[in-house]
Design an enzyme around this catalytic site. Structure first.
Site, PDB file in Angstrom:
ATOM      1  N   SER A 173       0.826  -1.207   0.000  1.00 18.41           N
ATOM      2  CA  SER A 173       0.000   0.000   0.000  1.00 18.41           C
ATOM      3  C   SER A 173       0.860   1.257   0.000  1.00 18.41           C
ATOM      4  O   SER A 173       2.005   1.254   0.462  1.00 18.41           O
ATOM      5  CB  SER A 173      -0.909   0.027   1.225  1.00 18.41           C
ATOM      6  OG  SER A 173      -1.677  -1.141   1.314  1.00 18.41           O
TER       7      SER A 173
HETATM    8  N1  SAH Z   1      -0.977  -5.066   3.924  1.00 21.95           N
HETATM    9  C1  SAH Z   1      -0.236  -5.325   2.727  1.00 21.95           C
HETATM   10  C2  SAH Z   1      -0.996  -4.870   1.481  1.00 21.95           C
HETATM   11  C3  SAH Z   1      -1.311  -6.052   0.699  1.00 21.95           C
HETATM   12  S1  SAH Z   1      -2.334  -5.896  -0.718  1.00 21.95           S
HETATM   13  C4  SAH Z   1       1.159  -4.721   2.779  1.00 21.95           C
HETATM   14  O1  SAH Z   1       1.454  -3.986   3.731  1.00 21.95           O
HETATM   15  O2  SAH Z   1       1.957  -5.013   1.906  1.00 21.95           O
HETATM   16  C5  SAH Z   1      -3.694  -6.905  -0.200  1.00 21.95           C
HETATM   17  C6  SAH Z   1      -3.410  -8.340   0.124  1.00 21.95           C
HETATM   18  O3  SAH Z   1      -4.643  -8.916   0.531  1.00 21.95           O
HETATM   19  C7  SAH Z   1      -2.905  -9.181  -1.034  1.00 21.95           C
HETATM   20  O4  SAH Z   1      -1.710  -9.804  -0.666  1.00 21.95           O
HETATM   21  C8  SAH Z   1      -4.026 -10.189  -1.258  1.00 21.95           C
HETATM   22  O5  SAH Z   1      -3.583 -11.466  -1.691  1.00 21.95           O
HETATM   23  C9  SAH Z   1      -4.643 -10.252   0.117  1.00 21.95           C
HETATM   24  N2  SAH Z   1      -6.025 -10.765   0.162  1.00 21.95           N
HETATM   25  C10 SAH Z   1      -7.050 -10.526  -0.694  1.00 21.95           C
HETATM   26  N3  SAH Z   1      -8.161 -11.197  -0.305  1.00 21.95           N
HETATM   27  C11 SAH Z   1      -7.827 -11.868   0.839  1.00 21.95           C
HETATM   28  C12 SAH Z   1      -8.525 -12.747   1.703  1.00 21.95           C
HETATM   29  N4  SAH Z   1      -9.807 -13.102   1.499  1.00 21.95           N
HETATM   30  N5  SAH Z   1      -7.868 -13.249   2.771  1.00 21.95           N
HETATM   31  C13 SAH Z   1      -6.565 -12.929   3.013  1.00 21.95           C
HETATM   32  N6  SAH Z   1      -5.847 -12.119   2.223  1.00 21.95           N
HETATM   33  C14 SAH Z   1      -6.467 -11.595   1.136  1.00 21.95           C
END
Ligand code: SAH
Length: 223
Positions: free
Chosen positions: A66
């Site tokens: 993010s």
């Molecule tokens: N918090 C992260 C941002 C990741 S982007 C950081 O600091 O880098 C969002 C993430 O959510 C992705 O890795 C995606 O695979 C995950 N995601 C999407 N749907 C999800 C679900 N149902 N359960 C767990 N993770 C999920």
């Protein structure tokens, strides 16, 4: 070695703090935590030089780390206190989890993509965050064995309020989550649980997140 810092990166981190402050981030606790996490260790090789710009960056598996402003906004709204038990949905690169950990929270984070989960698990151990608990699973189900949580942070956009997560929040607890349709602008919602099935809602800024998807995958591409 990976856990390397440099004066150059430290300087860029300080500039990032100035940017976040100028964009309205006021929480000293949040800014301090961001100043301690070396974002250049969380991006894909070759992107380090852009890691302290206030932008989202591509990580593996077509996901993103993010934008720092978004991390700071979500973290500020969550009002994190030391020893809070916090559940994060969407571990991704692990960056947000480390920011929470730097604030003294006990962090539990769930990721649905096996490859990302495995990679981030190894990384967090290597760079000094072995205390963060990571789970490979579907975030819509939360992590009931470790609940209830003081706070929940969802870092992928959900079209609806995830009921199971609401159940795993303590009374008085808060959940910050982007709500809205996939591939469109969403809105950050801050829910405060006031009674077992009752939540107060405050709407915050417009945001853009990757979608929260159902189920888990051990494939190398999301369908
Ligand atoms: N918090 C992260 C941002 C990741 S982007 C950081 O600091 O880098 C969002 C993430 O959510 C992705 O890795 C995606 O695979 C995950 N995601 C999407 N749907 C999800 C679900 N149902 N359960 C767990 N993770 C999920």
């Amino acid at each position: 070695m990976r856990n390397q810092d440099s004066y150059r990166f430290q300087g860029l981190r300080n500039r990032l703090l100035d940017t976040l402050t100028s964009k309205g981030i006021r929480s000293v606790k949040v800014l301090k935590a961001i100043s301690r996490v070396k974002r250049h260790l969380f991006v894909i090789p070759g992107a380090e030089h852009r890691s302290y710009e206030d932008i989202a960056l591509q990580i593996d598996e077509n996901q993103t780390i993010s934008q720092p402003f978004t991390v700071a906004t979500q973290t500020s709204l969550l009002d994190v206190n030391p020893n809070d038990k916090i559940l994060e949905i969407g571990t991704g690169s692990g960056y947000q989890a480390c920011v929470l950990s730097e604030m003294g929270a006990n962090v539990y984070s769930v990721e649905r993509i096996k490859k990302l989960h495995d990679k981030t698990k190894a990384l967090l151990k290597e760079i000094g965050y072995p205390q963060i608990r990571l789970k490979y699973g579907d975030g819509f189900a939360g992590w009931p064995e470790n609940g209830p949580f003081d706070k929940i942070i969802v870092t992928a956009a959900s079209p609806v309020f995830p009921e199971q997560l609401g159940k795993q929040l303590k009374i008085g607890g808060k959940m910050i989550i982007p709500i809205g349709p996939e591939n469109k602008v969403q809105e950050l919602h801050l829910y405060t649980k006031t009674e077992p099935y009752k939540f107060e809602l405050e709407k915050a800024s417009k945001v853009k997140f990757v979608p929260m998807l159902n189920g888990i995958t051990d494939r190398h591409k999301i369908q």
